[in-house]
Design a protein around this motif. Structure first.
Motif, PDB file in Angstrom:
ATOM      1  N   VAL A  65      67.026  34.823  28.437  1.00 59.87           N
ATOM      2  CA  VAL A  65      68.319  34.207  28.754  1.00 59.87           C
ATOM      3  C   VAL A  65      69.248  35.211  29.421  1.00 59.87           C
ATOM      4  O   VAL A  65      69.868  34.939  30.454  1.00 59.87           O
ATOM      5  CB  VAL A  65      68.970  33.638  27.475  1.00 59.87           C
ATOM      6  N   ARG A  66      69.345  36.396  28.825  1.00 62.01           N
ATOM      7  CA  ARG A  66      70.267  37.394  29.364  1.00 62.01           C
ATOM      8  C   ARG A  66      69.764  37.995  30.676  1.00 62.01           C
ATOM      9  O   ARG A  66      70.571  38.325  31.557  1.00 62.01           O
ATOM     10  CB  ARG A  66      70.509  38.485  28.320  1.00 62.01           C
ATOM     11  N   GLU A  67      68.455  38.120  30.837  1.00 64.68           N
ATOM     12  CA  GLU A  67      67.921  38.641  32.106  1.00 64.68           C
ATOM     13  C   GLU A  67      68.196  37.688  33.260  1.00 64.68           C
ATOM     14  O   GLU A  67      68.287  38.112  34.408  1.00 64.68           O
ATOM     15  CB  GLU A  67      66.414  38.895  31.975  1.00 64.68           C
ATOM     16  N   LYS A  68      68.305  36.397  32.951  1.00 61.55           N
ATOM     17  CA  LYS A  68      68.630  35.406  33.975  1.00 61.55           C
ATOM     18  C   LYS A  68      70.115  35.412  34.320  1.00 61.55           C
ATOM     19  O   LYS A  68      70.570  34.684  35.204  1.00 61.55           O
ATOM     20  CB  LYS A  68      68.213  34.009  33.504  1.00 61.55           C
ATOM     21  N   GLY A  69      70.882  36.203  33.577  1.00 62.67           N
ATOM     22  CA  GLY A  69      72.312  36.286  33.836  1.00 62.67           C
ATOM     23  C   GLY A  69      73.121  35.173  33.213  1.00 62.67           C
ATOM     24  O   GLY A  69      74.300  34.994  33.543  1.00 62.67           O
ATOM     25  N   LEU A  70      72.514  34.413  32.304  1.00 63.88           N
ATOM     26  CA  LEU A  70      73.218  33.312  31.650  1.00 63.88           C
ATOM     27  C   LEU A  70      74.153  33.852  30.568  1.00 63.88           C
ATOM     28  O   LEU A  70      73.755  34.696  29.762  1.00 63.88           O
ATOM     29  CB  LEU A  70      72.224  32.328  31.028  1.00 63.88           C
ATOM     30  N   SER A  71      75.367  33.353  30.540  1.00 66.51           N
ATOM     31  CA  SER A  71      76.347  33.789  29.532  1.00 66.51           C
ATOM     32  C   SER A  71      76.475  32.783  28.393  1.00 66.51           C
ATOM     33  O   SER A  71      77.396  32.877  27.586  1.00 66.51           O
ATOM     34  CB  SER A  71      77.711  34.003  30.195  1.00 66.51           C
ATOM     35  N   THR A  72      75.557  31.825  28.323  1.00 60.76           N
ATOM     36  CA  THR A  72      75.586  30.809  27.269  1.00 60.76           C
ATOM     37  C   THR A  72      75.628  31.470  25.895  1.00 60.76           C
ATOM     38  O   THR A  72      74.833  32.374  25.623  1.00 60.76           O
ATOM     39  CB  THR A  72      74.324  29.928  27.351  1.00 60.76           C
ATOM     40  N   PRO A  73      76.546  31.053  25.017  1.00 57.84           N
ATOM     41  CA  PRO A  73      76.591  31.634  23.667  1.00 57.84           C
ATOM     42  C   PRO A  73      75.271  31.404  22.931  1.00 57.84           C
ATOM     43  O   PRO A  73      74.673  30.332  23.047  1.00 57.84           O
ATOM     44  CB  PRO A  73      77.737  30.873  22.993  1.00 57.84           C
ATOM     45  N   VAL A  74      74.831  32.415  22.183  1.00 60.86           N
ATOM     46  CA  VAL A  74      73.574  32.339  21.447  1.00 60.86           C
ATOM     47  C   VAL A  74      73.811  32.671  19.982  1.00 60.86           C
ATOM     48  O   VAL A  74      74.366  33.730  19.661  1.00 60.86           O
ATOM     49  CB  VAL A  74      72.511  33.292  22.022  1.00 60.86           C
ATOM     50  N   LEU A  75      73.391  31.751  19.113  1.00 56.37           N
ATOM     51  CA  LEU A  75      73.441  31.968  17.668  1.00 56.37           C
ATOM     52  C   LEU A  75      72.010  32.108  17.171  1.00 56.37           C
ATOM     53  O   LEU A  75      71.202  31.204  17.343  1.00 56.37           O
ATOM     54  CB  LEU A  75      74.133  30.788  16.976  1.00 56.37           C
ATOM     55  N   MET A  76      71.693  33.243  16.550  1.00 51.45           N
ATOM     56  CA  MET A  76      70.345  33.489  16.043  1.00 51.45           C
ATOM     57  C   MET A  76      70.247  33.055  14.575  1.00 51.45           C
ATOM     58  O   MET A  76      71.178  33.263  13.791  1.00 51.45           O
ATOM     59  CB  MET A  76      69.996  34.977  16.148  1.00 51.45           C
ATOM     60  N   LEU A  77      69.099  32.454  14.223  1.00 49.95           N
ATOM     61  CA  LEU A  77      68.817  32.066  12.845  1.00 49.95           C
ATOM     62  C   LEU A  77      67.587  32.834  12.362  1.00 49.95           C
ATOM     63  O   LEU A  77      66.627  32.996  13.111  1.00 49.95           O
ATOM     64  CB  LEU A  77      68.521  30.567  12.737  1.00 49.95           C
ATOM     65  N   THR A  78      67.616  33.293  11.110  1.00 50.12           N
ATOM     66  CA  THR A  78      66.452  33.976  10.565  1.00 50.12           C
ATOM     67  C   THR A  78      66.477  33.954   9.044  1.00 50.12           C
ATOM     68  O   THR A  78      67.536  33.829   8.433  1.00 50.12           O
ATOM     69  CB  THR A  78      66.394  35.439  11.036  1.00 50.12           C
ATOM     70  N   ALA A  79      65.295  34.063   8.462  1.00 54.33           N
ATOM     71  CA  ALA A  79      65.179  34.155   7.014  1.00 54.33           C
ATOM     72  C   ALA A  79      65.259  35.606   6.552  1.00 54.33           C
ATOM     73  O   ALA A  79      65.260  35.882   5.354  1.00 54.33           O
ATOM     74  CB  ALA A  79      63.863  33.540   6.552  1.00 54.33           C
ATOM     75  N   CYS A  80      65.299  36.530   7.500  1.00 56.62           N
ATOM     76  CA  CYS A  80      65.346  37.957   7.184  1.00 56.62           C
ATOM     77  C   CYS A  80      66.768  38.485   7.285  1.00 56.62           C
ATOM     78  O   CYS A  80      67.427  38.309   8.307  1.00 56.62           O
ATOM     79  CB  CYS A  80      64.433  38.736   8.133  1.00 56.62           C
TER      80      CYS A  80
END
Length: 234
Positions: A65-80
């Motif tokens: 996503v970031r390499e494409k230059g997109l600034s879309t907000p990203v929320l990461m989910l994880t069990a760790c």
């Protein structure tokens, strides 16, 4: 707003979709990293990425996503909950990080913050002339009068009221209002705009149709308001 959820645990994904749909968001779901990678260039308002995914993990998707230059907000989910994993996600360009299991109230709040931040807003209240939209309660008030709007009408109004003067094409509005499983067309957008106009009598702005281009919210001079739609003569 339109959200892409990438989560491989079906019951978790279904719960998130049901909850976010109930408060007015449109959610597309992918369970595999490679399938999601083909969609990340679409005009999503937010990406929710699980870290552990089949084929391609959340970190790889985030990097893409970031390499494409997109600034879309990203929320990461994880069990760790390890700090190293959180730091890695943030360094790769994630905007926020949520550890499973989580309370849906916290998920909602974090989504509101990210959408608010991307729109340059400091609070959950969006003001446009004499209209106020509460992003938390998904309600709208015109001159102190609550408006009876469907969840999709609120979302449409929020999209155009956040950018007065900007022209929104019908295709863009379709992309932001409907999921890939819906079957809308240009007439669908026209119907929603028509309904909004009827409910916005007395607003200090008007929604103009620009033939061949789309729709534009235009602020009216101070003291001027939209009139009630003219009914056809019998």
């Amino acid at each position: 707003m339109r959200i892409l959820l990438v989560e491989d645990t079906a019951d978790v994904a279904e719960a998130i979709i049901a909850h976010l749909s109930r408060i007015g968001h449109t959610v597309d779901w992918q369970s595999k990293g490679n399938d999601a990678a083909r969609l990340v260039t679409d005009p999503y308002d937010l990406l929710i990425l699980d870290v552990m995914l089949p084929q391609q993990d959340g970190f790889s998707l985030l990097t893409r996503v970031r390499e494409k230059g997109l600034s879309t907000p990203v929320l990461m989910l994880t069990a760790c909950g390890e700090i190293e994993e959180r730091v890695r996600a943030l360094d790769l360009g994630a905007d926020d990080y949520l550890v499973k299991p989580f309370d849906f109230r916290e998920l909602e709040a974090r989504i509101r913050v990210l959408l608010r931040r991307s729109g340059g807003e400091a609070t959950n209240l969006l003001n446009c002339a004499n209209l106020t939209i509460d992003r938390k309660s998904r309600t709208a008030v015109l001159d102190g009068r609550p408006l009876e709007l469907t969840r999709r009408e609120v979302t449409l109004l929020e999209i155009i009221a956040a950018r007065p003067g900007r022209i929104f094409g019908k295709d863009e509005l379709i992309d932001r209002l409907f999921s890939v499983d819906d079957t809308p067309n240009a007439n669908t957008v026209e119907q929603y705009v028509g309904r909004l106009r009827k409910k916005l009598t007395g607003a200090g702005f008007e929604i103009r149709t620009l033939r061949g281009l789309g729709y534009q919210l235009v602020l009216l001079p101070a003291g001027a308001t939209t009139a009630a739609p003219t009914l056809p003569q019998p």
